[in-house]
Design an enzyme around this catalytic site. Structure first.
Site: not given
Ligand code: NAD
Ligand code: UDP
Length: 310
Positions: A145, A210-211, A271
């Protein structure tokens, strides 16, 4: 005259909202989708609209359609979906983008590319400006991706330089809202669906990653502003408020059921530890910034899932 818009991936989450927006502006929409992660439920309501058409088609094959604008969204976006058949994801990001850019060149259409904050990989700096070149593992489980979208951007800029295709490249940061699929797997809908079912909330890693979560209506306004501007991008479109995954889980538990337990699971490979957009460019070039706060956007999203899960 009304513009004729081709939306690839028009049966998906963002495709649904973009269709709604363009139809409400009186424009024509042709959707192409292979229903890999999208749903017919997301398009039923448009079928009787004379300005709407749908074609089952996989973008890895060429297609010829006379259109004014191409919005290239076709690609699974959730990590579990794009990792379930990573070679297919690479084909979609490379061949799909190639086929649609080739079409844009043939019919002289404007081309919008739904790129992603994943081009920055696991970023070492925050916030991430467009000038940051990223920290991507080229052989990891996310690379189909991440590298695929980097290739898509590369193709866009080569079509722009070689053939003067009128491109617009948006780097989208974690969007959420109604019409995400119940089993999409991305964090906001996972947590909401788990809490509504009374299941444990699954946090990957220790939850300190975090996002930054952007409500879908804000994002779609950003898409339209970018398409209507004369700026190629790439431009970050996202909400600059940063939350840890633990904070997100607490907010959603507070809203749905404080007694829901949390279960910690291993953090998937590569991640990203932090993600927050620098949106200065979007403000300067498009006059765009998000307006919907996480609290408000979550209420609207929870209401939607309550309705469909009845
Ligand atoms: P989604 O999975 O809900 O929708 C993707 C749509 O593309 C689905 O309808 C799916 O069936 C279709 N599709 C996938 N492969 C296809 C193929 N080979 N041929 C034809 N159709 C195909 O995802 P979304 O959240 O709506 O994301 C849309 C686009 O935006 C994707 O390109 C994604 O990479 C990008 N993006 C989204 C986010 C986000 O937070 N939603 C963030 C970054 C980038
Ligand atoms: N995540 C989580 N539990 C879940 C789903 C996701 O803790 O049920 C975490 C995931 O590990 C990541 C973050 O939430 O750190 C965002 O994940 P998502 O799949 O929404 O998108 P990403 O930003 O990683 O592409």
């Amino acid at each position: 005259m009304n513009k004729r818009n081709l939306i690839t991936g028009g049966a998906g989450f963002l495709g649904y909202h973009l269709t709604e927006k363009l139809l409400s502006m009186g424009e024509e929409v042709i959707c192409i989708d292979n229903f890999y992660t999208g749903s017919k439920k997301n398009v039923y309501q448009w079928l009787s609209n004379p300005n709407y058409e749908i074609i089952r088609h996989d973008v890895i094959e060429p297609i010829y359609l006379e259109v004014d604008n191409i919005w290239h969204l076709a690609c699974p976006a959730s990590p579990i979906s794009y990792q379930s058949n990573p070679i297919k994801t690479s084909k979609t990001t490379f061949l799909g983008t190639y086929n649609l850019l080739d079409l844009a060149n043939k019919v002289n259409a404007k081309f919008f590319m739904a790129s992603t904050s994943e081009v920055y990989g696991d970023p070492e700096i925050k916030p991430q400006p467009e000038s940051y070149r990223g920290n991507v593992n080229p052989i990891g489980i996310r690379s189909c991706y991440d590298e695929g979208k980097r290739m898509s951007e590369s193709l866009c800029f080569d079509y722009y330089r070689m053939h003067e295709v009128d491109i617009r490249v948006a780097r989208i940061f974690n969007a959420y809202g109604p019409y995400m699929s119940e089993n999409d797997g991305r964090v906001v809908c996972n947590f909401i669906v788990q809490a509504l079912r009374g299941d444990e909330i699954t946090i990957y890693g220790n939850g300190s990653q975090t996002r930054s979560f952007c409500f879908v209506d804000d994002l779609i306004n950003g898409f339209v502003s970018l398409m209507e501007s004369n700026f190629t991008g790439p431009v970050n479109l996202g909400n600059p408020s940063e939350f840890t995954i633990n904070e997100l889980s607490d907010i959603i538990r507070d809203k749905i059921n404080k007694n829901i337990k949390v279960k910690y699971k291993p953090l998937p490979e590569d991640d990203p530890i932090q993600r927050i957009p620098d949106i200065k460019l979007a403000k300067d070039k498009l006059g765009w910034e998000p307006k919907v706060k996480l609290n408000e956007g979550l209420d609207l999203t929870i209401d939607y899932f309550k309705k469909i899960m009845k």
